[in-house]
Design a protein around this motif. Sequence first.
Motif, PDB file in Angstrom:
ATOM      1  N   LYS A  80      42.558   1.521   5.161  1.00 37.30           N
ATOM      2  CA  LYS A  80      41.274   2.057   4.713  1.00 37.30           C
ATOM      3  C   LYS A  80      40.174   1.871   5.754  1.00 37.30           C
ATOM      4  O   LYS A  80      39.259   2.684   5.844  1.00 37.30           O
ATOM      5  N   SER A  81      40.262   0.808   6.534  1.00 36.84           N
ATOM      6  CA  SER A  81      39.194   0.475   7.482  1.00 36.84           C
ATOM      7  C   SER A  81      39.295   1.215   8.804  1.00 36.84           C
ATOM      8  O   SER A  81      38.267   1.480   9.444  1.00 36.84           O
ATOM      9  N   TYR A  82      40.511   1.572   9.233  1.00 36.61           N
ATOM     10  CA  TYR A  82      40.678   2.054  10.606  1.00 36.61           C
ATOM     11  C   TYR A  82      41.444   3.383  10.736  1.00 36.61           C
ATOM     12  O   TYR A  82      41.607   3.868  11.852  1.00 36.61           O
ATOM     13  N   TYR A  83      41.885   3.948   9.627  1.00 36.48           N
ATOM     14  CA  TYR A  83      42.827   5.071   9.736  1.00 36.48           C
ATOM     15  C   TYR A  83      42.549   6.090   8.645  1.00 36.48           C
ATOM     16  O   TYR A  83      42.288   5.737   7.490  1.00 36.48           O
ATOM     17  N   TYR A  84      42.603   7.361   9.006  1.00 37.31           N
ATOM     18  CA  TYR A  84      42.571   8.411   7.995  1.00 37.31           C
ATOM     19  C   TYR A  84      43.501   9.540   8.420  1.00 37.31           C
ATOM     20  O   TYR A  84      43.389  10.066   9.530  1.00 37.31           O
ATOM     21  N   ASN A  85      44.418   9.875   7.535  1.00 35.78           N
ATOM     22  CA  ASN A  85      45.372  10.942   7.794  1.00 35.78           C
ATOM     23  C   ASN A  85      45.118  12.072   6.806  1.00 35.78           C
ATOM     24  O   ASN A  85      45.229  11.871   5.588  1.00 35.78           O
ATOM     25  N   PRO A  86      44.747  13.270   7.268  1.00 36.56           N
ATOM     26  CA  PRO A  86      44.450  14.383   6.356  1.00 36.56           C
ATOM     27  C   PRO A  86      45.597  14.722   5.403  1.00 36.56           C
ATOM     28  O   PRO A  86      45.369  15.257   4.321  1.00 36.56           O
ATOM     29  N   LYS A  87      46.827  14.382   5.816  1.00 35.97           N
ATOM     30  CA  LYS A  87      47.985  14.703   4.967  1.00 35.97           C
ATOM     31  C   LYS A  87      48.016  13.862   3.686  1.00 35.97           C
ATOM     32  O   LYS A  87      48.756  14.170   2.759  1.00 35.97           O
ATOM     33  N   THR A  88      47.209  12.782   3.624  1.00 35.75           N
ATOM     34  CA  THR A  88      47.161  11.959   2.408  1.00 35.75           C
ATOM     35  C   THR A  88      46.278  12.578   1.328  1.00 35.75           C
ATOM     36  O   THR A  88      46.269  12.103   0.190  1.00 35.75           O
ATOM     37  N   LYS A  89      45.480  13.600   1.688  1.00 37.28           N
ATOM     38  CA  LYS A  89      44.536  14.231   0.745  1.00 37.28           C
ATOM     39  C   LYS A  89      43.575  13.203   0.150  1.00 37.28           C
ATOM     40  O   LYS A  89      43.147  13.310  -1.006  1.00 37.28           O
ATOM     41  N   GLY A  90      43.225  12.201   0.962  1.00 41.81           N
ATOM     42  CA  GLY A  90      42.250  11.205   0.520  1.00 41.81           C
ATOM     43  C   GLY A  90      42.832  10.006  -0.181  1.00 41.81           C
ATOM     44  O   GLY A  90      42.129   9.030  -0.440  1.00 41.81           O
ATOM     45  N   SER A  91      44.118  10.041  -0.515  1.00 42.86           N
ATOM     46  CA  SER A  91      44.730   8.923  -1.230  1.00 42.86           C
ATOM     47  C   SER A  91      45.082   7.796  -0.272  1.00 42.86           C
ATOM     48  O   SER A  91      45.525   8.033   0.854  1.00 42.86           O
ATOM     49  N   ASN A  92      44.906   6.549  -0.735  1.00 41.44           N
ATOM     50  CA  ASN A  92      45.312   5.377   0.044  1.00 41.44           C
ATOM     51  C   ASN A  92      46.584   4.745  -0.504  1.00 41.44           C
ATOM     52  O   ASN A  92      47.001   3.688  -0.034  1.00 41.44           O
ATOM     53  N   SER A  93      47.175   5.364  -1.501  1.00 40.77           N
ATOM     54  CA  SER A  93      48.411   4.849  -2.084  1.00 40.77           C
ATOM     55  C   SER A  93      49.521   4.870  -1.043  1.00 40.77           C
ATOM     56  O   SER A  93      49.618   5.796  -0.232  1.00 40.77           O
ATOM     57  N   ILE A  94      50.375   3.861  -1.087  1.00 46.35           N
ATOM     58  CA  ILE A  94      51.496   3.811  -0.151  1.00 46.35           C
ATOM     59  C   ILE A  94      52.413   5.014  -0.356  1.00 46.35           C
ATOM     60  O   ILE A  94      53.068   5.483   0.586  1.00 46.35           O
ATOM     61  N   LYS A  95      52.432   5.566  -1.582  1.00 47.80           N
ATOM     62  CA  LYS A  95      53.256   6.746  -1.864  1.00 47.80           C
ATOM     63  C   LYS A  95      52.717   7.986  -1.160  1.00 47.80           C
ATOM     64  O   LYS A  95      53.437   8.967  -0.985  1.00 47.80           O
ATOM     65  N   ALA A  96      51.424   7.966  -0.762  1.00 51.96           N
ATOM     66  CA  ALA A  96      50.841   9.073  -0.004  1.00 51.96           C
ATOM     67  C   ALA A  96      50.795   8.760   1.485  1.00 51.96           C
ATOM     68  O   ALA A  96      51.045   9.631   2.329  1.00 51.96           O
ATOM     69  N   VAL A  97      50.488   7.502   1.816  1.00 52.49           N
ATOM     70  CA  VAL A  97      50.339   7.116   3.229  1.00 52.49           C
ATOM     71  C   VAL A  97      51.687   7.145   3.952  1.00 52.49           C
ATOM     72  O   VAL A  97      51.769   7.548   5.117  1.00 52.49           O
ATOM     73  N   LEU A  98      52.767   6.737   3.276  1.00 49.52           N
ATOM     74  CA  LEU A  98      54.077   6.734   3.938  1.00 49.52           C
ATOM     75  C   LEU A  98      54.511   8.135   4.371  1.00 49.52           C
ATOM     76  O   LEU A  98      54.779   8.352   5.558  1.00 49.52           O
ATOM     77  N   PRO A  99      54.612   9.128   3.462  1.00 46.18           N
ATOM     78  CA  PRO A  99      55.048  10.455   3.928  1.00 46.18           C
ATOM     79  C   PRO A  99      54.084  11.074   4.936  1.00 46.18           C
ATOM     80  O   PRO A  99      54.515  11.793   5.843  1.00 46.18           O
ATOM     81  N   ALA A 100      52.778  10.784   4.805  1.00 51.10           N
ATOM     82  CA  ALA A 100      51.815  11.303   5.780  1.00 51.10           C
ATOM     83  C   ALA A 100      52.081  10.703   7.153  1.00 51.10           C
ATOM     84  O   ALA A 100      52.056  11.405   8.175  1.00 51.10           O
ATOM     85  N   SER A 101      52.343   9.399   7.192  1.00 50.96           N
ATOM     86  CA  SER A 101      52.626   8.722   8.467  1.00 50.96           C
ATOM     87  C   SER A 101      53.914   9.262   9.085  1.00 50.96           C
ATOM     88  O   SER A 101      53.978   9.524  10.289  1.00 50.96           O
ATOM     89  N   LEU A 102      54.940   9.433   8.257  1.00 48.83           N
ATOM     90  CA  LEU A 102      56.217   9.925   8.767  1.00 48.83           C
ATOM     91  C   LEU A 102      56.076  11.324   9.351  1.00 48.83           C
ATOM     92  O   LEU A 102      56.646  11.639  10.396  1.00 48.83           O
ATOM     93  N   ASN A 103      55.318  12.171   8.671  1.00 49.69           N
ATOM     94  CA  ASN A 103      55.152  13.548   9.148  1.00 49.69           C
ATOM     95  C   ASN A 103      54.232  13.647  10.362  1.00 49.69           C
ATOM     96  O   ASN A 103      54.226  14.668  11.041  1.00 49.69           O
TER      97      ASN A 103
END
Length: 653
Positions: free
Chosen positions: A511-534
């Motif tokens: 939350k402090s240092y990273y934002y991935n548009p593929k998460t659609k604003g969610s910080n849930s690990i269920k959103a951050v993991l696939p966003a990071s992988l992609n």
Amino acid sequence: MRVLSKSRFKLGLECPNKLYYTNKKQYPNTKNEDSFLQALAQGGFQVEELARMHYPNGILIEGNDWDYQLLCEQTQELLKQENIIIYEAAFLIDGLFIRTDIIVKKGNDIELIEVKSKSFTPDNDFLFVGKRGAMVAGWKPYLFDVAFQKYVMQLCFPDWKIKSFMMMADKSKKASINGLNQLFRITNKGDNRTGIIKKVQSIEETGDSVLGRKDITQIVKDIEANKFKYHTNLTFQESILLFQNIYEKDNYANWPTSYSSCKKCEFKCSRVEELEGYKSGFKECFSKQHKWSEKEFNEPNTFDIYDFRRGTKLFNEGIFFKKELTEDNIGLKENPEKLTTSHRQWLQIKKEVDSDNNIYADIEGLKKEIESWNFPLHFIDFETSTVALPFNKNLKPYEQTAFQFSHHIYYENGTIEHANEYINNIAGVFPNFDFIRVLQKALENDNGTIFRYSFHENTILNAIYVQLLNSNEKDKDDLINFIQSISHSKKDSAIEWKGERDMVDLWGIEKSYYYNPKTKGSNSIKAVLPASLNSSKYLKEKYSKPLNQIKVTSKNFSKQHIWLQIKNNTVTNPYEMLPSVFQDWSENEIENTLSDIEGIADGGAALTAYGKLQYTDMGQAEVDELTSALLKYCELDTLAMVMIYEHFKELID
């Protein structure tokens, strides 16, 4: 017969438009598939059964759930008795239908008792109505529900003098016997029509009761007198007539859209479902009321902006789309050292409006954090539950129960070991102290940094700390010291501490240092993991290979297991790849299972599975299958943390 039941009345309170969409196959309802809602029901049947034992010799009206007239006639016949107790009494009049949990009739004096698997403390004078005189929002649906029940009963029997009560778990009380939560179980054995087996016959056998009741008679009267309103433009009586009319005639209410209600509307469907012929209630409301076309529905709107507390105000001003937002109207603050909520919101807005899929990463901030961590790195995840009826003597209702953890270690040479795991799958066993002992053995061998994702693990350790203080465990001092060494105290703790190895919150780092548009604003690990992988070339290359080729061990998957499947350059979410439960069983074997669980891919499903393990008399093969699925799911949770760490490391390198 289309009748306004109490569940439909509550749905109408949320939004009258939902009464048009409900129970129609062409309008998918996402709440029907919500694992968390399923999990909430686990243990609720126990509170209901225990509550009934407070009112013995009552008569249960069961079966024929959709024959409203028959149920009502059965109730009317029983009510001819001067004194009687009825469970699930039915009342039908003028298109209104209710069933009550418990009623106690003594002549014309009636006690209406609503049983809820919620909790309360008796000394809270502001439980239902706050200090400023407003009804507490979280209790509003339940209180209006009881008021509706009383309204229908009074229509049926105008001479009745009805007092209203709510019966719940009392968090000030402690169980006086062991195994209280095992006294009511679900089974398919024998000829028990309800499927519930009671192992006791009287309330005395359950020890000191952990239930209590609150008299809400006056609050119900205040609702009837419209001192409290659910909708400012509707009286209580008007809302009943409106909901009854639109549901009976199957009319669309045309109730005004709102940010808070529409944001969480369950009558939405995916693009795939639309192509299959299903309809979206959400879309129909905005088409009818705001004249939206497909163009507007494809525009990025404000509903999915993370933690957007200004959403209601802006919606009321007619601002629906991200492209209309400015830094001023979202309250963007000056550049901080770390990302704030408003900065994350602005990143989400700008990147979506500009079709910018590039990651934002504060490389220096990430680097500073990562360089402060000590190898080997430990990644842990807990699966927990709160049960209404306590496991053991001296425990209170809804105490935290830690039934599972997974632990991955990342060594400095890049080797990743699934080092430890723990699960309690034995019904009636309170696992917390053994859980901590196993966790201590897993983490005490070095001084490496420990990671969690979000605050949950720290909260659980604080809860177990208090349980240990009140216990007679021989090694409690050692376990307490261990807890203090890897956690920090909550604000309301009597003793303050911050451990030398206080867990690092990877969620907080993200939350402090990273934002991935593929998460659609969610910080849930269920959103951050696939966003990071992609977004990560490194992760794609690495995890597209078998585990034994990338220096990753596993306790639940084969050495040849491959975590990533890539189709059209898009990574399939690993949580969607977890194997289904009972995948190798025959249809006949599955038909005879009691758990009714197809897969475990989120925390709600895990919670449901644990509840089934605790309260259902299933065979050992089914227990083993659910256990295996839980272990796989929890292992992925900690491996997901490792992958996110590797992604951050890739960014700074």
